[in-house]
Design an enzyme around this catalytic site. Sequence first.
Site, PDB file in Angstrom:
ATOM      1  CB  SER A 103      38.025  37.111  30.848  1.00 41.81           C
ATOM      2  OG  SER A 103      38.101  36.798  29.489  1.00 41.81           O
ATOM      3  CE  LYS A 140      39.831  31.838  36.668  1.00 46.32           C
ATOM      4  NZ  LYS A 140      38.423  31.961  36.955  1.00 46.32           N
ATOM      5  NE  ARG A 161      35.230  40.490  32.526  1.00 41.07           N
ATOM      6  CZ  ARG A 161      34.826  39.877  31.433  1.00 41.07           C
ATOM      7  NH1 ARG A 161      33.671  39.287  31.415  1.00 41.07           N
ATOM      8  NH2 ARG A 161      35.581  39.844  30.355  1.00 41.07           N
ATOM      9  CB  CYS A 447       1.947   9.054  38.080  1.00 38.44           C
ATOM     10  SG  CYS A 447       0.378   8.814  38.914  1.00 38.44           S
TER      11      CYS A 447
HETATM   12  S1  IVH Z   1      43.367  38.684  37.212  1.00 40.77           S
HETATM   13  C1  IVH Z   1      44.061  41.309  33.811  1.00 40.77           C
HETATM   14  N1  IVH Z   1      43.269  37.313  39.400  1.00 40.77           N
HETATM   15  O1  IVH Z   1      38.741  35.199  36.887  1.00 40.77           O
HETATM   16  C2  IVH Z   1      43.895  40.268  34.801  1.00 40.77           C
HETATM   17  N2  IVH Z   1      41.374  37.295  38.001  1.00 40.77           N
HETATM   18  O2  IVH Z   1      38.837  35.017  33.413  1.00 40.77           O
HETATM   19  C3  IVH Z   1      42.536  40.242  35.299  1.00 40.77           C
HETATM   20  N3  IVH Z   1      39.503  36.017  38.913  1.00 40.77           N
HETATM   21  O3  IVH Z   1      37.353  37.789  35.070  1.00 40.77           O
HETATM   22  C4  IVH Z   1      42.175  39.085  36.040  1.00 40.77           C
HETATM   23  N4  IVH Z   1      40.484  35.401  40.763  1.00 40.77           N
HETATM   24  O4  IVH Z   1      36.897  37.755  37.523  1.00 40.77           O
HETATM   25  C5  IVH Z   1      42.622  37.669  38.296  1.00 40.77           C
HETATM   26  N5  IVH Z   1      43.330  36.188  41.404  1.00 40.77           N
HETATM   27  C6  IVH Z   1      42.678  36.549  40.315  1.00 40.77           C
HETATM   28  C7  IVH Z   1      41.364  36.137  40.073  1.00 40.77           C
HETATM   29  C8  IVH Z   1      40.741  36.535  38.883  1.00 40.77           C
HETATM   30  C9  IVH Z   1      39.372  35.338  40.057  1.00 40.77           C
HETATM   31  C10 IVH Z   1      38.438  36.089  37.905  1.00 40.77           C
HETATM   32  C11 IVH Z   1      38.231  37.423  37.260  1.00 40.77           C
HETATM   33  C12 IVH Z   1      38.394  37.185  35.791  1.00 40.77           C
HETATM   34  C13 IVH Z   1      38.334  35.712  35.652  1.00 40.77           C
HETATM   35  C14 IVH Z   1      39.329  35.215  34.636  1.00 40.77           C
END
Ligand code: IVH
Length: 723
Positions: A103, A140, A161, A447
């Site tokens: 993450s 994100k 995941r 009540c």
């Molecule tokens: S990159 C090694 N890019 O956000 C890099 N993550 O804690 C891996 N997520 O678990 C993640 N949008 O589920 C990446 N554009 C994006 C993302 C993304 C959502 C999620 C992903 C990850 C968490 C980050």
Amino acid sequence: MSLLDLTRSLQSHLTTPPDQLEDISQIYDQLIEVIIRHNQRYYQESDPLIVDYEYDQLFDYLKKIEKTYPDLISPSSPTQRIAWQDVVQDQFKKATHEYPLLSLENSYDADDIRDRHDRSVRLLTKSEITDEPVYIIQPKYDGISVALTYTDGKLTHAITRGDGYTGDDITLNVKTITNLPHTLKTKDHKPKTLIVRGEIMLPKSELARINTEREAAGEPPFANTRNAASGTIKLLDTSIVRSRKLVCYTYDILTEIEEWVTLESLGLPTYQTTHHALHTTHDIDNVITTCLDEELQRELESADVDFDGLVIKIVDQIQRDVLGSTDHHPRRAIAYKYPAQQVTTQITSIDYQVGRTGIITPVANLAPVLLSGVTISRASLHNFDFISQKDIRLHDTVRIQRSGEVIPYIVRVVTEARPADATPIQKPTHCPSCDHHLEYDDIYIYCPNTHGCPAQRKERIIHYVSKQCMDIDGLGDKYVDVLVDNGFIENIADLYTLHEKDRTLRSLPGFADKRVEQIIDQVEQSKSRELWRLINGLGFPSIGKKLAKEIEQAMINAALETSNSQLETFVSYLTNSERLTAIYGVGETIVEWLQHFFDQPENREVLSRLADYGVSFSPQTTNQKPQTSISNIHFSLTGSLGLPRPQIVEILEWYGAIFDDTPKKTTDFMLVGDKPGSKSAKAEELWITIYHSISDFQIYYPDVIFPEIKKEEQSPQQMGLFG
Ligand code: IVH
């Protein structure tokens, strides 16, 4: 005949109404066969032969035939859930991630981002890389993370995941997501294996639709799109998953790939904003400006899917490799979390909602405002402690926030903007439903008119019929409202008299013939539901589904006397404090509540009426076995443990454990009581975990419930059984 020929020949019949078909049963059988084979093509082989529209037409026609000729319905029909088992998983397989799904570390402001950039530059410089990192910024996505594998260009695996190292294999469900291709665009480039990361999300518009349906059916709504997506993707019935329009966006390629290949060039979906700012840049000031850009934030927040920030990633592969990762996070990327969006609005009035246990919840009606794409017009004020802590007054201007949740939260009162007519919120003195005097208990107001208050009555019935309890389908909140308001029912026992009023029911608004039949049929079926459903449905405070199941299991284990009536046995068990407190999760308060419940003559009367109508009060040993902490674990026994050996074996086996008569290498644990036999030495030799008593064992496995152990009841014969 080939599948396609067979399909085309069936399609030629689809315009004929089923009752005018000549060889109906032959066509019915062919239709079943064809649909099952199309399912397999679609789900297992990723190679659909017909388009969705054609498939739906075949399926609809099958349903039409079954409606016209219900006698024809075959258990192998795809309309009958069980028939999906050859295509649908009965439980998810665990799968290991080839690349761990780490993450991201979060950042919240410009300083965090700059600090991270400086650290990266320092690390790179140490490795003699002097080029400034180039960044790419992505939205994100706020959903469920998934690893997708394409083998020879075909989608072959989708794994959640999980803990980052192993997850659930959700391939079949993911294949129902229509914006995700089953086949890659690989004209100029054919990777043998491509693994990408993506996010599965439920659009906001779908959440609204599903929640409306759930509420009408008396089911609790999903709190946000993420929960809904997660709940949906973990469903075992692929056909329901398909009906909820999930989407998937990809954002990261995990396998090695030519530099010029992108997610887009492979035909994989990425979310496109209209905003100019999401470009690549080496200038960290540019990155920061994009993160703080409110226009971009607004655009993402008003999209139909949820975003909770941006992700900033280093583009260059060598730089990425040099930076590596910590135990949890890769150093090549960082998340920037948007501050939860807030808006200002006004409290126009206050409502008091009466719950099933009589507790009054104050709710603020708000001047409607748009917040992250959703119109908000109400917010819970929770209780009077909350109101006084935040000094919330009627007509106040308030800041409200949604942090991924649908239900908004009042962050604070904008005291600077407090209008002259703002008035303190008075604690209500009378019940809004029955006008009874309210009582105060700590921070709660309730009540006390438990049996006379119409609102409480309604809520209790709604709870009883809900999915988590007696699961009386077709009787959603609105129908309960109508039935109570028109004097058809006052309490849960009255549900079982509805069939006598069948004819008059049909004159009520919304009670079409079909609906009435469904309700009556479902009420009838509820008489033989599992006991935990009834226990949960009776609505004892602090007893939810999980505890209700524990109680039913404890009753089964106790092998109760059957000389009394089912109801007497039930009541005597639930009022026996010694037995109850032996159940994991039951404490003194619950025992008191139960006693209080059974002390009330009104409750006793409802229970005895339920029993008279034929509602089962007995635990069902045929219950499906729950997945427990000892499922599939091997055990063995020796020595005297205070309970007859066959009973211990029976209980542990009921919980899913496997009994080994003599300890083996594969035995996981052994219960070794007093005066053990030679098996105990064998267990020690084999390094098997030993528990010296049932209570010793229960410290580690508290969900395994045994009946009380009464030492004096052991007979010498029983003792002889051990070892
Ligand atoms: S990159 C090694 N890019 O956000 C890099 N993550 O804690 C891996 N997520 O678990 C993640 N949008 O589920 C990446 N554009 C994006 C993302 C993304 C959502 C999620 C992903 C990850 C968490 C980050």
